[in-house]
Write an enzyme that holds these catalytic residues in place. Sequence first.
Site, mmCIF file in Angstrom:
data_model
loop_
_atom_site.group_PDB
_atom_site.id
_atom_site.type_symbol
_atom_site.label_atom_id
_atom_site.label_comp_id
_atom_site.label_asym_id
_atom_site.label_seq_id
_atom_site.Cartn_x
_atom_site.Cartn_y
_atom_site.Cartn_z
ATOM 1 N N ASP A 262 -68.033 -20.624 -83.510
ATOM 2 C CA ASP A 262 -68.470 -19.252 -83.194
ATOM 3 C C ASP A 262 -69.157 -18.710 -84.445
ATOM 4 O O ASP A 262 -68.575 -17.913 -85.194
ATOM 5 C CB ASP A 262 -67.260 -18.373 -82.832
ATOM 6 C CG ASP A 262 -66.426 -18.964 -81.708
ATOM 7 O OD1 ASP A 262 -66.815 -18.804 -80.543
ATOM 8 O OD2 ASP A 262 -65.391 -19.596 -82.009
ATOM 9 N N GLU B 201 -55.831 -27.607 -83.775
ATOM 10 C CA GLU B 201 -56.345 -26.557 -84.656
ATOM 11 C C GLU B 201 -55.149 -25.725 -85.134
ATOM 12 O O GLU B 201 -54.859 -25.650 -86.317
ATOM 13 C CB GLU B 201 -57.364 -25.680 -83.923
ATOM 14 C CG GLU B 201 -57.905 -24.538 -84.772
ATOM 15 C CD GLU B 201 -58.802 -23.593 -83.980
ATOM 16 O OE1 GLU B 201 -59.561 -22.845 -84.624
ATOM 17 O OE2 GLU B 201 -58.737 -23.592 -82.739
ATOM 18 N N HIS C 82 -69.966 -28.403 -80.404
ATOM 19 C CA HIS C 82 -68.871 -27.447 -80.221
ATOM 20 C C HIS C 82 -69.376 -26.048 -80.549
ATOM 21 O O HIS C 82 -69.319 -25.585 -81.687
ATOM 22 C CB HIS C 82 -67.693 -27.828 -81.134
ATOM 23 C CG HIS C 82 -66.431 -27.071 -80.874
ATOM 24 N ND1 HIS C 82 -65.306 -27.651 -80.325
ATOM 25 C CD2 HIS C 82 -66.099 -25.780 -81.075
ATOM 26 C CE1 HIS C 82 -64.342 -26.763 -80.219
ATOM 27 N NE2 HIS C 82 -64.805 -25.610 -80.673
#
Length: 325
Positions: free
Chosen positions: A272, A193, A10
């Site tokens: 990220d 999430e 991911h």
Amino acid sequence: MRELPKVELHLHLEGAAPPAFVRGLSKEKHVDISGIFDARGNYRYKDFWDFLKVYEAATSVLQSPEDYRRLTLAVLEETAAHGVVYAETFLSPDFCGGRDLGAWREYLLAIQEASDEAERKMGITLRGIVTCIRHFGPEKARETAICAAETAGDWITGFGIAGDEKAGAPKDFRWAFDCAREAGLRLTAHAGEWAGPEGIRDTLAALAPERLGHGVRAIEDLALVDELAERGIVLEVCPGSNVALGVYKDFRAHPVHELDRRGVKVTISTDDPPFFHTTMTREYEELHRAFDWDEGQFRRIAKVSLEAAFCDTDTKTKIAKLLEA
């Protein structure tokens, strides 16, 4: 922890862009995005929705296939430095040619060339998951799915959806997922999430992915946790991301350990990384501190991740040997 061989499933390509790389590119192109950085040169945002705006602003300086070639090399150099031997990255034709198929092919070729170079020089293997952006709407998602279907193969192996979970409903994107499925692509979807367990249930019912991006809020519904375990749905868990964005207050409060204990297939990724001040090494170190996970646990997680990877058998065999080293 750095030396342990790792698998990451991911990872958003643009979201992994080092801030220095983005600042340098903005100067080359005379684009002023100085407002997205803090005094120390790191990305600056207030919350998840502001993060999405900053992410898109940073991406705005990536304007050509060559920019993406350079980005891919920069990201893979950083990723490989933390022991990752196999990674899957989310790619959005929205950012790579505006969902125009011809332009998308050019961007993709540049990314693949960089991927091949990194594999030769750094020993890291990369595969791509084409991803539609939920808050861009279902019509653009259809165009993205067509780009994915037309370039499906040994390198583009998956399709997914990311973005604001509160924008639209999973069923709005059923056409895009059906298109990708018919093209032979494996499916993943961000869910659980920001939206709770019902968001996960709706996503599973409407889109039928085999993996979920995050999925951690399933812990709020233990019947759903049992269902995920029974069905073998794999969670792409990004603890550092969840903590940085305030989903959980710290690693010890994160449900990844309990989900794993209850039989759910969990994997570990960075999402990220520069936005959340993390690396795969830091994720491992924090999980060790929070839950006393040891080398055996991390090696097991890496094997679960490889089993869930969207790549062919030959690639898995090659990576398995690296994990056993």
